[in-house]
Design a protein around this motif. Structure first.
Motif, mmCIF file in Angstrom:
data_model
loop_
_atom_site.group_PDB
_atom_site.id
_atom_site.type_symbol
_atom_site.label_atom_id
_atom_site.label_comp_id
_atom_site.label_asym_id
_atom_site.label_seq_id
_atom_site.Cartn_x
_atom_site.Cartn_y
_atom_site.Cartn_z
ATOM 1 N N ASP A 246 0.849 -1.192 0.000
ATOM 2 C CA ASP A 246 0.000 0.000 0.000
ATOM 3 C C ASP A 246 0.885 1.243 0.000
ATOM 4 O OD1 ASP A 246 0.913 0.346 2.637
ATOM 5 O OD2 ASP A 246 -0.962 -0.329 3.539
ATOM 6 N N HIS B 98 3.505 -1.188 3.245
ATOM 7 C CA HIS B 98 3.139 -2.408 3.962
ATOM 8 C C HIS B 98 2.254 -3.244 3.047
ATOM 9 C CE1 HIS B 98 3.354 0.276 7.764
ATOM 10 N NE2 HIS B 98 4.510 -0.322 7.580
ATOM 11 N N ASN C 141 -0.809 -4.556 1.581
ATOM 12 C CA ASN C 141 -2.146 -3.975 1.539
ATOM 13 C C ASN C 141 -3.136 -4.922 2.219
ATOM 14 O OD1 ASN C 141 -4.833 -3.283 0.470
ATOM 15 N ND2 ASN C 141 -3.708 -1.871 -0.826
ATOM 16 N N ASN C 142 -4.059 -4.357 2.987
ATOM 17 C CA ASN C 142 -5.032 -5.179 3.726
ATOM 18 C C ASN C 142 -5.790 -6.135 2.817
ATOM 19 O OD1 ASN C 142 -4.236 -3.858 6.009
ATOM 20 N ND2 ASN C 142 -6.204 -2.921 6.445
ATOM 21 N N PHE D 194 -3.967 -9.459 2.105
ATOM 22 C CA PHE D 194 -4.082 -10.510 3.124
ATOM 23 C C PHE D 194 -5.227 -11.447 2.743
ATOM 24 C CE2 PHE D 194 -1.736 -7.465 5.688
ATOM 25 C CZ PHE D 194 -1.041 -8.217 6.617
ATOM 26 N N ILE E 289 -10.801 -10.957 9.788
ATOM 27 C CA ILE E 289 -9.342 -10.887 9.852
ATOM 28 C C ILE E 289 -8.923 -9.966 10.988
ATOM 29 C CG2 ILE E 289 -7.210 -10.242 8.652
ATOM 30 C CD1 ILE E 289 -8.641 -10.696 6.003
ATOM 31 N N ASN E 290 -8.011 -10.445 11.806
ATOM 32 C CA ASN E 290 -7.343 -9.609 12.797
ATOM 33 C C ASN E 290 -5.930 -9.371 12.279
ATOM 34 O OD1 ASN E 290 -9.421 -9.556 14.773
ATOM 35 N ND2 ASN E 290 -8.835 -11.607 15.409
ATOM 36 N N TYR E 291 -5.612 -8.109 12.003
ATOM 37 C CA TYR E 291 -4.276 -7.747 11.546
ATOM 38 C C TYR E 291 -3.406 -7.548 12.779
ATOM 39 C CZ TYR E 291 -6.791 -6.921 7.220
ATOM 40 O OH TYR E 291 -7.575 -7.058 6.104
ATOM 41 N N PRO F 165 2.615 -5.443 10.619
ATOM 42 C CA PRO F 165 2.825 -5.107 9.218
ATOM 43 C C PRO F 165 3.708 -6.148 8.525
ATOM 44 C CG PRO F 165 3.440 -3.265 10.638
ATOM 45 C CD PRO F 165 3.164 -4.431 11.519
ATOM 46 N N ALA G 1 -1.326 -11.998 10.951
ATOM 47 C CA ALA G 1 -2.789 -11.932 10.832
ATOM 48 C C ALA G 1 -3.368 -13.287 11.198
ATOM 49 C CB ALA G 1 -3.219 -11.548 9.422
#
Length: 142
Positions: free
Chosen positions: A15, A19, A21-22, A25, A63-65, A68, A103
């Motif tokens: 991103d 990092h 990008n969400n 994941f 999802i739990n992040y 990074p 994650a």
């Protein structure tokens, strides 16, 4: 966790903060989940569900992040089967870079009848295969 798939972070996966990008994941989890299900159920073909009237629909994701992920790191996505019900089941996952948890979460898949275009019970054979992955006695799910 009973299945591991690895991904190397590409530059295009980052991103604006450099990092992972969400949304990537989720893509990594999707790739691992499909590979895992193909191993468990070799006839499962998500690219051609109409070949069989029964298929699976991805209905929910959580999802739990945790940390990074950076360019060129290798992400190990571990998947296992969670709760198996009459018409749905959970695929649980965790993602790690080395020993670092980055994650964790789960996705819910629902049986789907493509002919009727409606949710459907999981076939007994599929439910038994999934339950054997959880360690639960066959037929114990609601």
């Amino acid at each position: 966790m009973s299945f591991v798939h690895t991904e190397r972070v590409r530059f295009g996966d980052l991103d604006a903060n450099r990092h992972l990008n969400n949304v990537v994941f989720l893509r990594y989890f999707e790739t691992a989940r499909i590979a895992y299900l193909r191993e468990l159920v070799p006839s499962h073909d998500p690219a051609n569900p109409e070949a069989d009237a029964f298929g699976l629909i991805f209905a929910e994701c959580h999802i739990n992040y945790r940390s990074p992920v950076l360019f060129d790191e290798e992400v190990a996505v571990r998947c296992s089967i969670g709760n198996v019900k009459r018409s749905s089941f959970r695929v649980e996952f965790e993602m790690r870079v080395g020993s670092r948890l980055v994650a964790e979460g789960y996705g819910v898949l629902v049986g789907f009848d493509y002919t009727a275009q409606a949710a459907a019970q999981l076939p007994d054979e599929l439910r038994e295969t999934l339950e054997s992955e959880t360690g639960a006695p066959a037929g114990s799910a609601g």
